[in-house]
Design an enzyme around this catalytic site. Structure first.
Site, PDB file in Angstrom:
ATOM      1  N   ARG A   1      23.423   7.445  35.413  1.00 18.28           N
ATOM      2  CA  ARG A   1      24.147   8.640  34.955  1.00 18.28           C
ATOM      3  C   ARG A   1      25.610   8.595  35.402  1.00 18.28           C
ATOM      4  O   ARG A   1      26.503   9.031  34.678  1.00 18.28           O
ATOM      5  CB  ARG A   1      23.452   9.901  35.486  1.00 18.28           C
TER       6      ARG A   1
ATOM      7  N   ARG B   1      14.200  17.087  40.065  1.00 24.01           N
ATOM      8  CA  ARG B   1      14.450  16.746  38.660  1.00 24.01           C
ATOM      9  C   ARG B   1      14.097  15.290  38.402  1.00 24.01           C
ATOM     10  O   ARG B   1      14.405  14.426  39.206  1.00 24.01           O
ATOM     11  CB  ARG B   1      15.924  16.990  38.337  1.00 24.01           C
TER      12      ARG B   1
ATOM     13  N   LYS C   1      28.540  21.408  39.154  1.00 24.99           N
ATOM     14  CA  LYS C   1      28.830  22.220  37.953  1.00 24.99           C
ATOM     15  C   LYS C   1      27.838  23.377  37.812  1.00 24.99           C
ATOM     16  O   LYS C   1      28.224  24.516  37.598  1.00 24.99           O
ATOM     17  CB  LYS C   1      28.754  21.343  36.673  1.00 24.99           C
TER      18      LYS C   1
ATOM     19  N   ARG D   1      30.845  16.183  26.669  1.00 25.85           N
ATOM     20  CA  ARG D   1      30.518  15.049  27.514  1.00 25.85           C
ATOM     21  C   ARG D   1      31.096  13.757  26.949  1.00 25.85           C
ATOM     22  O   ARG D   1      31.023  12.713  27.572  1.00 25.85           O
ATOM     23  CB  ARG D   1      29.039  14.931  27.447  1.00 25.85           C
TER      24      ARG D   1
END
Ligand code: AP5
Ligand code: MG
Length: 212
Positions: free
Chosen positions: A167, A156, A13, A88
Site C-alpha cells: 500500500r 483490518r 486521515k 487517490r
C-alpha cells in the site's frame, strides 16, 4: 468548506476525519470505509472490490468515483464535506474537478514510511462504523469495543505487514503526485503527522483557518 485529507496509509486521515467532522459539523466521506462496508454487506460492489482491497491495490477509478458522486449529492453534504482517502490518483482528482466539485483546502498529513509500519500493527477498527483506534496511542474506552457505536473492533485485513508495504508503494507511485497537483492550485497545506493526535488536529484546524 470542502476538504481533502491526503496522506500515506496510516498517516492518520481517518482519525482526523472523525475529529474534524465533529468540530466542523460536516460529514466525512471515507471511500475505504464505504468499500469495506460494501464487502461486509456482500453487495455487488463489495464482490467487485474485495480482491483489490485485500491485496492493498487501488480499486478502479470509475467504481470509486461513482460512490463519491452518490454520497456528495446527499443533502447533508450541502454545507461541505471531508474527503478521506479520495482522490487517490490524478485521474480521480481530474474527474472531481471536471464534475465541478469545489475544493477549498487539501491537507496532506506527512509521515515517514518507517513510522507507518509501527502504527499499523497497533491499529484496530470498528467492524460496524469504521472508527479507527490504536492499542497504545488511542485505545477504545472498553477494550475491544467501539466508543462510537458499541460494535466489536478488530484488525483490518490489509494491515498485514507485507500488504502495508504494498500500500505504501502504491501511495508513492500513484497518490503522492496529487500534492504537486493541488500545490499548483494553491490549495495544499502540509501538516506534521509524527506528533500527538491532538497536536496534528490543532495544526490542521490552523492550516484551514477554522475558527471553532
Ligand atoms: P483506506 O481505508 O483509505 O486506507 P489507507 O489510505 O491505506 O489509509 P488508512 O485507513 O490505512 O490510514 P489512515 O490515514 O486513515 O490512518 P488512521 O487514522 O486509521 O483504503 C483502503 C483500501 O481501499 C485501499 O488500499 C484501496 O484498495 C481502497 N480504496 C479506498 N479509497 C480508494 C480510492 N479513492 N481509489 C481506489 N481505491 C481506494 O491511523 C492509523 C493508526 O495510527 C490508527 O491505529 C490510529 O489510531 C493511529 N494514529 C493516528 N494518528 C496518530 C498519531 N498522531 N499518533 C499515534 N497514532 C496515531
Ligand atoms: Mg483510514
Amino acid at each position: 468548506m470542502n476538504l481533502i485529507l491526503l496522506g500515506a496509509p496510516g498517516a492518520g486521515k481517518g482519525t482526523q476525519a472523525e475529529m474534524l467532522t465533529q468540530q466542523l459539523q460536516i460529514p466525512a466521506i471515507s471511500t475505504g470505509n464505504m468499500l469495506r462496508e460494501a464487502i461486509a454487506n456482500g453487495s455487488a460492489l463489495g464482490k467487485q472490490v474485495k480482491q483489490f482491497m485485500d491485496e492493498g491495490s487501488l480499486v478502479p477509478d470509475d467504481l470509486v468515483l461513482s460512490i463519491v458522486a452518490e454520497r456528495t449529492a446527499q443533502p447533508d453534504c450541502a454545507n461541505g464535506f471531508i474527503l478521506d482517502g479520495v482522490p487517490r490518483t490524478l485521474a480521480q482528482a481530474e474527474a472531481l474537478n471536471a464534475k465541478g466539485v469545489r475544493i477549498d483546502h487539501v491537507v496532506s498529513i506527512e509521515l515517514s514510511d518507517d513510522v507507518i509500519e509501527g502504527r499499523m500493527t497497533g491499529r484496530r477498527v470498528c467492524t460496524k462504523c469504521g472508527a479507527s483506534y490504536h492499542i497504545v496511542a488511542n485505545p477504545p474506552k472498553t477494550e475491544g469495543i467501539c466508543d462510537q457505536c458499541g460494535a466489536e473492533v478488530s484488525i483490518r485485513k490489509d494491515d498485514a505487514p507485507e500488504t502495508v508495504r504494498h500500500r505504501l508503494e502504491v501511495y508513492h507511485q500513484l497518490t503522492e503526485v496529487l500534492k504537486d497537483y493541488y500545490k499548483s492550485q494553491g490549495k495544499l497545506r502540509l501538516v506534521e503527522g509524527n506528533q500527538s493526535i491532538e497536536g496534528a488536529n490543532a495544526e490542521i484546524l490552523a492550516a484551514i483557518g477554522a475558527k471553532l
